[in-house]
Design an enzyme around this catalytic site. Structure first.
Site, PDB file in Angstrom:
ATOM      1  N   ASP A 155      -8.681  -1.634  -7.997  1.00 21.49           N
ATOM      2  CA  ASP A 155      -7.963  -1.939  -6.756  1.00 21.49           C
ATOM      3  C   ASP A 155      -7.575  -3.427  -6.687  1.00 21.49           C
ATOM      4  OD1 ASP A 155      -6.874  -1.190  -4.292  1.00 21.49           O
ATOM      5  OD2 ASP A 155      -8.769  -1.444  -3.210  1.00 21.49           O
ATOM      6  N   HIS A 205       0.844  -1.210   0.000  1.00 20.98           N
ATOM      7  CA  HIS A 205       0.000   0.000   0.000  1.00 20.98           C
ATOM      8  C   HIS A 205       0.875   1.254   0.000  1.00 20.98           C
ATOM      9  CE1 HIS A 205      -3.003  -3.022   1.382  1.00 20.98           C
ATOM     10  NE2 HIS A 205      -3.748  -2.338   0.528  1.00 20.98           N
ATOM     11  N   HIS A 222       1.155   1.759  -5.696  1.00 23.72           N
ATOM     12  CA  HIS A 222      -0.187   1.151  -5.775  1.00 23.72           C
ATOM     13  C   HIS A 222      -1.215   2.225  -6.154  1.00 23.72           C
ATOM     14  CE1 HIS A 222      -3.798  -1.098  -4.850  1.00 23.72           C
ATOM     15  NE2 HIS A 222      -4.082  -0.310  -3.824  1.00 23.72           N
ATOM     16  N   HIS A 239      -7.121   6.690  -2.913  1.00 22.22           N
ATOM     17  CA  HIS A 239      -7.950   5.699  -2.221  1.00 22.22           C
ATOM     18  C   HIS A 239      -7.249   4.968  -1.071  1.00 22.22           C
ATOM     19  CE1 HIS A 239      -5.859   2.529  -4.331  1.00 22.22           C
ATOM     20  NE2 HIS A 239      -6.437   1.673  -3.524  1.00 22.22           N
ATOM     21  N   ASP A 240      -5.914   4.970  -1.000  1.00 24.58           N
ATOM     22  CA  ASP A 240      -5.224   4.330   0.135  1.00 24.58           C
ATOM     23  C   ASP A 240      -4.312   5.318   0.877  1.00 24.58           C
ATOM     24  OD1 ASP A 240      -6.137   1.665   0.438  1.00 24.58           O
ATOM     25  OD2 ASP A 240      -4.963   0.993  -1.293  1.00 24.58           O
TER      26      ASP A 240
HETATM   27  P1  8BR Z   1      -6.840  -3.167  -0.640  1.00 22.23           P
HETATM   28  O1  8BR Z   1      -5.852  -2.687  -1.669  1.00 22.23           O
HETATM   29  O2  8BR Z   1      -7.843  -2.067  -0.282  1.00 22.23           O
HETATM   30  O3  8BR Z   1      -6.147  -3.712   0.595  1.00 22.23           O
HETATM   31  O4  8BR Z   1      -7.742  -4.388  -1.254  1.00 22.23           O
HETATM   32  C1  8BR Z   1      -7.203  -5.539  -1.873  1.00 22.23           C
HETATM   33  C2  8BR Z   1      -7.310  -6.794  -1.019  1.00 22.23           C
HETATM   34  O5  8BR Z   1      -7.378  -7.994  -1.824  1.00 22.23           O
HETATM   35  C3  8BR Z   1      -6.082  -7.006  -0.195  1.00 22.23           C
HETATM   36  O6  8BR Z   1      -6.121  -6.350   1.033  1.00 22.23           O
HETATM   37  C4  8BR Z   1      -6.071  -8.519  -0.022  1.00 22.23           C
HETATM   38  O7  8BR Z   1      -6.988  -8.906   0.973  1.00 22.23           O
HETATM   39  C5  8BR Z   1      -6.587  -9.070  -1.295  1.00 22.23           C
HETATM   40  N1  8BR Z   1      -5.513  -9.578  -2.198  1.00 22.23           N
HETATM   41  C6  8BR Z   1      -4.998 -10.824  -2.289  1.00 22.23           C
HETATM   42 BR1  8BR Z   1      -5.492 -12.229  -1.280  1.00 22.23          BR
HETATM   43  N2  8BR Z   1      -4.067 -10.977  -3.234  1.00 22.23           N
HETATM   44  C7  8BR Z   1      -3.971  -9.771  -3.784  1.00 22.23           C
HETATM   45  C8  8BR Z   1      -3.172  -9.292  -4.823  1.00 22.23           C
HETATM   46  N3  8BR Z   1      -2.320 -10.084  -5.502  1.00 22.23           N
HETATM   47  N4  8BR Z   1      -3.301  -8.004  -5.142  1.00 22.23           N
HETATM   48  C9  8BR Z   1      -4.167  -7.221  -4.495  1.00 22.23           C
HETATM   49  N5  8BR Z   1      -4.957  -7.612  -3.504  1.00 22.23           N
HETATM   50  C10 8BR Z   1      -4.869  -8.886  -3.124  1.00 22.23           C
HETATM   51 ZN    ZN Z   2      -5.846  -0.233  -2.684  1.00 25.66          ZN
HETATM   52 ZN    ZN Z   3      -7.622   0.129   0.511  1.00 20.68          ZN
END
Ligand code: 8BR
Ligand code: ZN
Ligand code: ZN
Length: 338
Positions: A234, A80, A84, A122-123
């Site tokens: 996302d 994050h 990203h 967003h993050d």
């Molecule tokens: P956020 O970016 O808001 O955290 O949302 C994405 C969510 O998807 C992650 O927090 C995680 O729980 C899940 N995830 C997984 Br499992 N693999 C991922 C990946 N390769 N890329 C992004 N998110 C992933």
């Molecule tokens: Zn995100």
């Molecule tokens: Zn997020």
């Protein structure tokens, strides 16, 4: 459009010129060539591309300062991070432009601006810890937001505050009152939609809207689809080249495993995927693709048919992870707790 006046380094401008709407742009390369200003350059480029300086009645200097502030708020987390943010904003642009969401949703310049800004912010301020951790550890953010979409409330809140705290960086300052309220409402809605806790319930509603005879992507359903476009971006890593997707995966799990170590230390329950001694990275991705990413992009395909050629990347990438399950199993067998 005149991109020259934006003072974007030549090599970065060349990439943006060629690949601003491409699903396969390399965000890590962009960040490297940008000396950390990749998000700033991307947003300046897109503001010029869509004439958004005129929507906000601001000079490029203000937009530059604002996204410099936004960039500074992204911590150097493994996943994050500002990279990203840049990746999500740029993937939103791919869906807007190459996948024709602008045409299908009849998005005006104000809508386009809202989607891109939501992707970029967003993050913001992400601490590299999940909502579950913040809630379980009684973190101040969880106390502030009453355990409800803690991070997703925090990100836009901070991003509006940094604008109003610094008039040199306030992209919202010259907006007429009603227009500001609509922009603010739309951006907040999109960022809240990135809370994975809402994923299944919102996707079910959106699927039924897309299938409904009175579906209006350009009317009453537009904001819902804008929300889905940001949420999809996302979770879009698995739709990309395997090399880039794998880099993101290693990063997201590195971040989760650091959280798991903290949870173990604090005697908190170890969250899903956060145990470095038991989580098989490849198996986790097979589940993520099947249960989260495929249903999300099936819905996207339902109203953006131009996404179709990219959908097969999900199965191609699944096949690659399938081949790696055994390798990660061995890795796990070779590490011992403590
Ligand atoms: P956020 O970016 O808001 O955290 O949302 C994405 C969510 O998807 C992650 O927090 C995680 O729980 C899940 N995830 C997984 Br499992 N693999 C991922 C990946 N390769 N890329 C992004 N998110 C992933
Ligand atoms: Zn995100
Ligand atoms: Zn997020």
């Amino acid at each position: 459009a005149n991109f020259q006046k934006l003072n974007i380094p030549k090599r970065v401008l060349e990439i943006l010129d060629k690949q601003h709407d491409d699903l396969y742009i390399d965000p890590f390369e962009c960040d490297k060539l940008s000396a950390g200003e990749g998000l700033v350059y991307l947003m300046l480029f897109l503001f010029e591309n869509y004439n958004l300086f005129e929507v906000f009645l601001v000079k490029p200097k203000v937009v530059r300062s604002y996204f410099e502030e936004v960039t500074k708020g992204y911590q150097d987390n493994p996943y994050h991070s500002r990279v990203h943010a840049q990746d999500v904003a740029q993937t939103c642009n791919f869906l807007l432009s190459k996948c024709k969401f602008i045409e299908i949703g009849q998005l005006d310049e104000q809508d386009i601006a809202c989607v891109l800004i939501a992707g970029a912010i967003h993050d913001y301020g992400h601490p590299g810890l999940t909502n579950a951790f913040l809630i379980n550890s009684k973190n101040d953010l969880a106390l502030t937001y009453n355990d409800q979409s803690v991070l997703e409330m925090f990100h836009p809140s901070q991003c509006f505050k940094i604008a109003w705290a610094n008039s040199k960086a306030n992209i919202f300052e010259n907006l007429q009152f009603q227009k500001y309220r609509r922009i603010r409402e739309s951006i907040i809605s999109m960022v809240l939609s990135t809370d994975m806790a809402h994923h299944a319930s919102e996707l079910a509603i959106t699927n039924s809207r897309v299938a409904s005879p009175d579906f209006e992507p350009y009317g009453k359903d537009k904001q819902r689809l804008m929300d889905l476009v940001v949420h999809s971006s996302d979770v879009s890593n698995p739709t990309k080249n395997f090399e880039i997707y794998k880099e993101w995966t290693e990063r997201v799990l590195t971040e989760f495993w650091q959280q798991g170590d903290k949870e173990r230390e604090l005697g908190l329950p170890i969250s899903y995927l956060c145990n470095r001694y038991t989580t098989n990275m490849a198996e986790a991705q097979l589940g993520f693709i099947d249960y989260v990413v495929k249903p999300t992009f099936s819905c996207i395909q339902g109203f953006l048919p131009a996404f179709e050629p990219y959908f097969e990347n999900l199965d191609k990438n699944k096949a690659k992870w399938q081949e790696l399950v055994g390798y990660y199993k061995q890795q796990l067998a070779s590490i011992q707790p403590q």
